[in-house]
Design an enzyme around this catalytic site. Structure first.
Site, PDB file in Angstrom:
ATOM      1  N   ASP A   1      21.508  -2.311 -17.632  1.00 20.64           N
ATOM      2  CA  ASP A   1      22.170  -2.275 -18.933  1.00 20.64           C
ATOM      3  C   ASP A   1      21.203  -2.428 -20.097  1.00 20.64           C
ATOM      4  O   ASP A   1      21.627  -2.457 -21.251  1.00 20.64           O
ATOM      5  CB  ASP A   1      23.232  -3.386 -19.010  1.00 20.64           C
ATOM      6  CG  ASP A   1      24.350  -3.172 -17.997  1.00 20.64           C
ATOM      7  OD1 ASP A   1      24.646  -2.003 -17.700  1.00 20.64           O
ATOM      8  OD2 ASP A   1      24.909  -4.168 -17.520  1.00 20.64           O
TER       9      ASP A   1
ATOM     10  N   SER B   1       6.986 -11.451 -22.815  1.00 18.58           N
ATOM     11  CA  SER B   1       8.407 -11.180 -23.028  1.00 18.58           C
ATOM     12  C   SER B   1       8.870 -11.960 -24.243  1.00 18.58           C
ATOM     13  O   SER B   1       8.354 -13.053 -24.524  1.00 18.58           O
ATOM     14  CB  SER B   1       9.204 -11.618 -21.793  1.00 18.58           C
ATOM     15  OG  SER B   1      10.586 -11.654 -22.072  1.00 18.58           O
TER      16      SER B   1
ATOM     17  N   VAL C   1       0.825  -1.214   0.000  1.00 17.48           N
ATOM     18  CA  VAL C   1       0.000   0.000   0.000  1.00 17.48           C
ATOM     19  C   VAL C   1       0.855   1.258   0.000  1.00 17.48           C
ATOM     20  O   VAL C   1       0.596   2.199  -0.760  1.00 17.48           O
ATOM     21  CB  VAL C   1      -0.958  -0.001   1.215  1.00 17.48           C
ATOM     22  CG1 VAL C   1      -1.681   1.339   1.330  1.00 17.48           C
ATOM     23  CG2 VAL C   1      -1.967  -1.138   1.087  1.00 17.48           C
TER      24      VAL C   1
ATOM     25  N   TYR D   1      11.062 -18.317 -16.131  1.00 17.30           N
ATOM     26  CA  TYR D   1      10.461 -17.054 -16.573  1.00 17.30           C
ATOM     27  C   TYR D   1       9.964 -17.185 -18.009  1.00 17.30           C
ATOM     28  O   TYR D   1       8.841 -16.777 -18.328  1.00 17.30           O
ATOM     29  CB  TYR D   1      11.481 -15.922 -16.460  1.00 17.30           C
ATOM     30  CG  TYR D   1      10.906 -14.562 -16.792  1.00 17.30           C
ATOM     31  CD1 TYR D   1      10.143 -13.862 -15.860  1.00 17.30           C
ATOM     32  CD2 TYR D   1      11.122 -13.977 -18.040  1.00 17.30           C
ATOM     33  CE1 TYR D   1       9.609 -12.614 -16.161  1.00 17.30           C
ATOM     34  CE2 TYR D   1      10.593 -12.729 -18.351  1.00 17.30           C
ATOM     35  CZ  TYR D   1       9.839 -12.057 -17.410  1.00 17.30           C
ATOM     36  OH  TYR D   1       9.302 -10.823 -17.713  1.00 17.30           O
TER      37      TYR D   1
END
Length: 277
Positions: free
Chosen positions: A239, A140, A40, A194
């Protein structure tokens, strides 16, 4: 109910690309913008930051890993706005490659948030999505690398036009189980939790789009996945080559597709261009 009946929601919006998306929607979306965060204090700090820029977002606490938290948000949107116009599922987790946590735990935690919680968001909020609504699932390009590193059998299954949501859920569960049993490579999976999680989100977007076209075609609700690119955030590192503002361009483009648009639908979009994979 709010005097403004149109609303856009961005998850994981207290920093990084989520905050950049919320900022740009505040500028361009005709309606209220609700940014959410698990913490919050951090969420309210993000609201104050945007208010200092002359913008007027709203805040609602949300932990996408908590189904009750999702349902509380759903009830808020239904009560305040009678539904939802734009949903940007941005909240996600990523472990650094050198994180010492065991691989199977990384896999379980990554899939829990990035795939299963995102799926819960869609399943709870799509029923209150208004006509001409837009759902943007942040994916992605790592999902494409993960797909390329899957076995031919897995690639065929992910590509199948008859793959159901239940089938996809089973595949995601199998990946987690295979990592626990230390057989995921033998079973044809890549070494990227991922990437697998974002592959799941990308395929889920296609499945949900197909379902909407079958059951609510007249409502012209569009669901797409997109890749912001390598952005300078806590997740991608310092980067990376893009600013968060540049990374927000494609998600915002998809969120603001005109009401009469019929495509892209169920696609993976990068730099505002549909990716063939």
């Amino acid at each position: 109910m709010s005097s403004c009946s149109r609303v856009a929601l961005v998850t994981g919006a207290n920093r990084g690309i989520g905050l950049a998306i919320a900022r740009e929607l505040c500028r361009q979306f005709s309606g209220d913008v609700v940014l959410t965060a698990r913490d919050v204090a951090r969420g309210q700090a993000a609201v104050q930051q945007l208010q200092a820029e002359g913008l007027s977002p709203r805040f609602h606490q949300l932990d996408i890993d908590d189904l009750q938290s999702i349902r509380a948000l759903r009830d808020f949107l239904r009560k305040e706005y009678g539904g939802l116009n734009v949903l940007v599922n941005n909240a996600a987790v990523a472990f650094k490659s050198d994180d010492p946590m065991p691989f199977d735990i990384k896999a379980e935690m990554t899939l829990k948030t990035n795939f299963f919680a995102t799926r819960n968001m869609c399943n709870e909020l799509l029923p209150i999505m208004k006509p001409h609504g837009r759902v943007v699932n942040i994916s992605s390009l790592q999902c494409l690398r993960a797909f390329e590193n899957c076995s031919e059998d897995l690639q065929e299954r992910f590509h199948s036009e008859t793959l159901t949501e239940g089938d996809l859920v089973d595949l995601m569960k199998k990946f987690v189980e295979d990592t626990k049993n230390e057989v995921h490579e033998r079973e044809g999976w890549p070494n990227s939790p991922y990437g697998v999680s974002k592959l799941g989100v990308t395929v889920l977007s296609r499945i949900l789009a197909r379902r909407l076209d079958e059951k609510r075609k007249a409502d012209r609700i569009l669901v797409n996945a997109c890749c912001p690119g390598p952005v300078k955030t806590d997740m991608d590192g310092k980067d990376s080559i893009r600013t968060v503002e540049e990374g927000a361009e494609t998600p915002v483009y998809l969120a603001l597709l005109p009401p009469d648009a019929t495509e892209p639908q169920g696609q993976l979009v990068h730099d505002k261009v549909v990716q063939n994979w």
